[in-house]
Design a protein around this motif. Structure first.
Motif, mmCIF file in Angstrom:
data_model
loop_
_atom_site.group_PDB
_atom_site.id
_atom_site.type_symbol
_atom_site.label_atom_id
_atom_site.label_comp_id
_atom_site.label_asym_id
_atom_site.label_seq_id
_atom_site.Cartn_x
_atom_site.Cartn_y
_atom_site.Cartn_z
ATOM 1 N N VAL A 1 -3.369 0.631 -7.544
ATOM 2 C CA VAL A 1 -2.381 -0.450 -7.414
ATOM 3 C C VAL A 1 -2.739 -1.585 -8.365
ATOM 4 O O VAL A 1 -2.877 -2.751 -7.962
ATOM 5 C CB VAL A 1 -2.286 -0.952 -5.947
ATOM 6 C CG1 VAL A 1 -1.039 -1.796 -5.764
ATOM 7 C CG2 VAL A 1 -2.286 0.200 -4.959
ATOM 8 N N LYS B 1 -2.719 -4.495 -11.063
ATOM 9 C CA LYS B 1 -1.842 -5.630 -11.274
ATOM 10 C C LYS B 1 -2.113 -6.235 -12.655
ATOM 11 O O LYS B 1 -3.222 -6.085 -13.192
ATOM 12 C CB LYS B 1 -2.105 -6.699 -10.208
ATOM 13 C CG LYS B 1 -1.968 -6.215 -8.782
ATOM 14 C CD LYS B 1 -2.358 -7.318 -7.806
ATOM 15 C CE LYS B 1 -2.222 -6.858 -6.364
ATOM 16 N NZ LYS B 1 -2.581 -7.938 -5.407
ATOM 17 N N PRO C 1 1.772 -1.618 -14.178
ATOM 18 C CA PRO C 1 1.508 -2.165 -12.839
ATOM 19 C C PRO C 1 1.763 -1.112 -11.766
ATOM 20 O O PRO C 1 2.747 -0.368 -11.833
ATOM 21 C CB PRO C 1 2.494 -3.325 -12.739
ATOM 22 C CG PRO C 1 2.717 -3.745 -14.156
ATOM 23 C CD PRO C 1 2.683 -2.478 -14.964
ATOM 24 N N GLY C 2 0.848 -1.069 -10.804
ATOM 25 C CA GLY C 2 0.937 -0.066 -9.750
ATOM 26 C C GLY C 2 0.187 1.211 -10.054
ATOM 27 O O GLY C 2 0.021 2.061 -9.174
ATOM 28 N N ARG D 1 -8.091 -2.160 -2.931
ATOM 29 C CA ARG D 1 -7.477 -1.509 -4.098
ATOM 30 C C ARG D 1 -8.513 -0.796 -4.966
ATOM 31 O O ARG D 1 -8.213 0.239 -5.573
ATOM 32 C CB ARG D 1 -6.735 -2.535 -4.953
ATOM 33 C CG ARG D 1 -5.601 -3.248 -4.251
ATOM 34 C CD ARG D 1 -4.786 -4.086 -5.225
ATOM 35 N NE ARG D 1 -5.561 -5.151 -5.844
ATOM 36 C CZ ARG D 1 -5.745 -5.274 -7.155
ATOM 37 N NH1 ARG D 1 -5.212 -4.399 -7.991
ATOM 38 N NH2 ARG D 1 -6.464 -6.287 -7.644
ATOM 39 N N GLU E 1 -2.937 -9.095 -13.401
ATOM 40 C CA GLU E 1 -4.105 -9.974 -13.341
ATOM 41 C C GLU E 1 -5.426 -9.208 -13.336
ATOM 42 O O GLU E 1 -6.497 -9.818 -13.399
ATOM 43 C CB GLU E 1 -4.028 -10.906 -12.121
ATOM 44 C CG GLU E 1 -3.748 -10.209 -10.813
ATOM 45 C CD GLU E 1 -2.274 -10.247 -10.430
ATOM 46 O OE1 GLU E 1 -1.417 -10.012 -11.332
ATOM 47 O OE2 GLU E 1 -1.990 -10.489 -9.241
ATOM 48 N N ASP E 2 -5.375 -7.893 -13.263
ATOM 49 C CA ASP E 2 -6.590 -7.076 -13.392
ATOM 50 C C ASP E 2 -6.953 -6.844 -14.854
ATOM 51 O O ASP E 2 -8.003 -6.263 -15.152
ATOM 52 C CB ASP E 2 -6.409 -5.730 -12.704
ATOM 53 C CG ASP E 2 -6.233 -5.850 -11.205
ATOM 54 O OD1 ASP E 2 -5.376 -5.138 -10.657
ATOM 55 O OD2 ASP E 2 -6.952 -6.657 -10.582
ATOM 56 N N SER F 1 -10.039 -10.377 -4.472
ATOM 57 C CA SER F 1 -8.888 -10.043 -5.309
ATOM 58 C C SER F 1 -8.706 -8.542 -5.509
ATOM 59 O O SER F 1 -7.621 -8.096 -5.902
ATOM 60 C CB SER F 1 -9.026 -10.723 -6.675
ATOM 61 O OG SER F 1 -10.230 -10.320 -7.307
#
Length: 122
Positions: free
Chosen positions: A85, A87, A14-15, A67, A89-90, A63
């Motif tokens: 970035v 997440k 994440p990130g 990004r 959920e990606d 969403s």
């Protein structure tokens, strides 16, 4: 017959960031508006980013806005998606596809490639 090949996926924390690529063979795609789509487990495939044939216009799902960045290189018949970035959920399989009409990217007309898997996890 346009054949699409996606690449660049992988496992990222994440990130983190990834850059996806889509190349076309068999026919040029410079006349198509193109998009990146994704399908998460148990969900329908969705359009996350689109770009017009000349690269002037772009659009993003809420969403991923701010990004992700879609771009294209018509000289190389290539399409890109810079994802920052990231997440959890990606997480999904990402595909490219297109339509002659920018406003019909939700209903792409090219045969689907195999996609590239993106997993966002720590």
């Amino acid at each position: 017959q346009v054949r699409l090949v996606e690449s660049g996926g992988g496992l990222v924390q994440p990130g983190g960031s990834l850059r996806l690529s889509c190349t076309a063979s068999g026919s040029i795609i410079s006349g198509y508006s193109m998009g990146w789509y994704r399908q998460a487990p148990g969900k329908q495939r969705e359009l996350v980013a689109g770009i017009s044939s000349g690269g002037v216009y772009t659009k993003y799902a809420d969403s991923v806005k701010d990004r992700f960045t879609i771009s294209r290189d018509n000289t190389k018949t290539a399409l890109y998606l810079q994802m920052n970035v990231l997440k959890p959920e990606d997480t999904a399989v990402y595909y490219c596809n297109g339509h002659y009409d920018y406003y019909k990217l939700d209903s792409p007309i090219i045969s689907w490639g195999q996609g590239t898997r993106v997993t966002v996890s720590s």
